[in-house]
Design an enzyme around this catalytic site. Structure first.
Site, mmCIF file in Angstrom:
data_model
loop_
_atom_site.group_PDB
_atom_site.id
_atom_site.type_symbol
_atom_site.label_atom_id
_atom_site.label_comp_id
_atom_site.label_asym_id
_atom_site.label_seq_id
_atom_site.Cartn_x
_atom_site.Cartn_y
_atom_site.Cartn_z
ATOM 1 N N HIS A 1 -41.297 8.889 40.825
ATOM 2 C CA HIS A 1 -42.389 9.816 41.146
ATOM 3 C C HIS A 1 -43.689 9.019 41.260
ATOM 4 O O HIS A 1 -44.080 8.313 40.335
ATOM 5 C CB HIS A 1 -42.471 10.852 40.021
ATOM 6 C CG HIS A 1 -43.471 11.944 40.215
ATOM 7 N ND1 HIS A 1 -43.189 13.099 40.925
ATOM 8 C CD2 HIS A 1 -44.739 12.074 39.767
ATOM 9 C CE1 HIS A 1 -44.249 13.897 40.896
ATOM 10 N NE2 HIS A 1 -45.213 13.296 40.213
ATOM 11 N N MET B 1 -53.697 10.091 43.896
ATOM 12 C CA MET B 1 -54.909 10.862 43.533
ATOM 13 C C MET B 1 -56.118 10.252 44.210
ATOM 14 O O MET B 1 -56.237 9.028 44.293
ATOM 15 C CB MET B 1 -55.111 10.829 42.012
ATOM 16 C CG MET B 1 -53.921 11.295 41.207
ATOM 17 S SD MET B 1 -54.352 11.393 39.462
ATOM 18 C CE MET B 1 -52.723 11.644 38.736
ATOM 19 N N MET C 1 -51.977 14.412 45.288
ATOM 20 C CA MET C 1 -53.068 15.204 44.706
ATOM 21 C C MET C 1 -54.337 14.763 45.415
ATOM 22 O O MET C 1 -55.197 14.082 44.859
ATOM 23 C CB MET C 1 -53.137 14.955 43.193
ATOM 24 C CG MET C 1 -52.024 15.660 42.436
ATOM 25 S SD MET C 1 -51.729 14.953 40.811
ATOM 26 C CE MET C 1 -50.639 13.614 41.265
HETATM 27 C C1 DX5 Z 1 -50.266 14.402 36.445
HETATM 28 C C2 DX5 Z 1 -49.158 13.816 37.264
HETATM 29 C C3 DX5 Z 1 -47.909 13.585 36.523
HETATM 30 C C4 DX5 Z 1 -48.037 12.666 35.331
HETATM 31 C C5 DX5 Z 1 -47.184 13.270 34.268
HETATM 32 O O1 DX5 Z 1 -51.192 15.028 37.253
HETATM 33 O O2 DX5 Z 1 -48.850 14.640 38.370
HETATM 34 O O3 DX5 Z 1 -46.857 13.163 37.374
HETATM 35 O O4 DX5 Z 1 -47.617 11.345 35.555
HETATM 36 O O5 DX5 Z 1 -47.348 12.538 33.103
HETATM 37 P P1 DX5 Z 1 -46.737 13.038 31.719
HETATM 38 O O6 DX5 Z 1 -45.257 13.131 31.878
HETATM 39 O O7 DX5 Z 1 -47.160 11.964 30.770
HETATM 40 O O8 DX5 Z 1 -47.365 14.368 31.399
HETATM 41 ZN ZN ZN Z 2 -47.019 14.116 39.500
#
Ligand code: DX5
Ligand code: ZN
Length: 228
Positions: free
Chosen positions: A32, A36, A67
């Site tokens: 994943h 951002m 994002m």
């Molecule tokens: C946050 C991201 C996630 C993030 C999740 O906005 O979209 O993918 O990496 O991280 P954890 O699993 O630590 O909450």
């Molecule tokens: Zn994410």
């Protein structure tokens, strides 16, 4: 498709991304990648050039989570860069149906993401255009946040919408997914699980993935939505 685990490299060492992917490759289904732009979310990570190199170097297919603002303009580039799945936020898209179709035409799976306060019902009729629905279980922007239980009823309702229409749309959860929350997600209806800190914060990331997978598989096996 059963349970799938998509570890987020947001919590990995950004100076060694290929090496960090290799650590989870034996155990994970996807990697994943959180893009951002410091506009849609108050954080800045990486963009197209890095995704392009990672797609070439990664042993796992890329699950890109965009994002970013003005996503209608940028998303197809990520499919062309080699991402197998491209997820965009409905809150950032002016024409989500057109964009989902463009992503599929470019050869990627099309994912639609919803922030915690965005209801799923208005998008019920879009589901056939999608390969995955991402229900954020934290406000997007940062790893390591606390899981929001208030999203669980929405996961359940989303699973009902998918089931009622007999569609093969995957339901992904992202944010605060860890050993103490993953079973609740699977029970509600999720089948694709993103985990950042729970995987890369562990001494053995591949073992952490395997642990999460067996928890999710057991929980979904006995879940309301998987019974026939
Ligand atoms: C946050 C991201 C996630 C993030 C999740 O906005 O979209 O993918 O990496 O991280 P954890 O699993 O630590 O909450
Ligand atoms: Zn994410």
């Amino acid at each position: 498709m059963g349970v799938q685990i998509s570890p987020s490299i947001l919590s990995a060492d950004f100076s060694n991304l290929a090496g960090e992917v290799a650590r989870i490759a034996p155990a994970a289904d996807w990697v994943h990648v959180d893009v951002m732009d410091n506009h849609f979310v108050p954080n800045l990570t990486l963009g197209l050039p890095v995704v392009e190199r990672l797609a070439a170097a990664s042993e796992l297919p890329l699950d890109c989570h965009l994002m970013i603002a003005d996503v209608d303009r940028w998303a197809v580039g990520y499919a062309e860069a080699g991402a197998r799945n491209v997820t965009f936020h409905v809150e950032a898209s002016a024409a989500p149906v057109r964009l989902a179709r463009e992503l599929r035409s470019a050869g990627a799976r099309a994912g639609l993401a919803l922030k915690p306060a965005t209801p799923v019902e208005p998008y019920a009729d879009l589901l056939p255009e999608l390969d995955m629905l991402l229900l954020m279980t934290v406000e997007p922007g940062f790893g390591g946040q606390k899981f929001l239980d208030l999203v669980l009823p929405k996961i359940r309702r989303a699973r009902e919408l998918v089931k009622d229409r007999d569609l093969d749309v995957w339901l992904q959860v992202d944010g605060g997914v860890a050993a103490d929350t993953i079973e609740r997600c699977a029970d509600a209806g999720a089948d694709v699980f993103v985990a950042g800190s729970a995987v890369y914060g562990a001494a053995d990331p591949a073992a952490a993935v395997a642990g999460l997978r067996s928890q999710a598989a057991a929980a979904s096996h006995s879940a309301w939505w998987s019974r026939h």
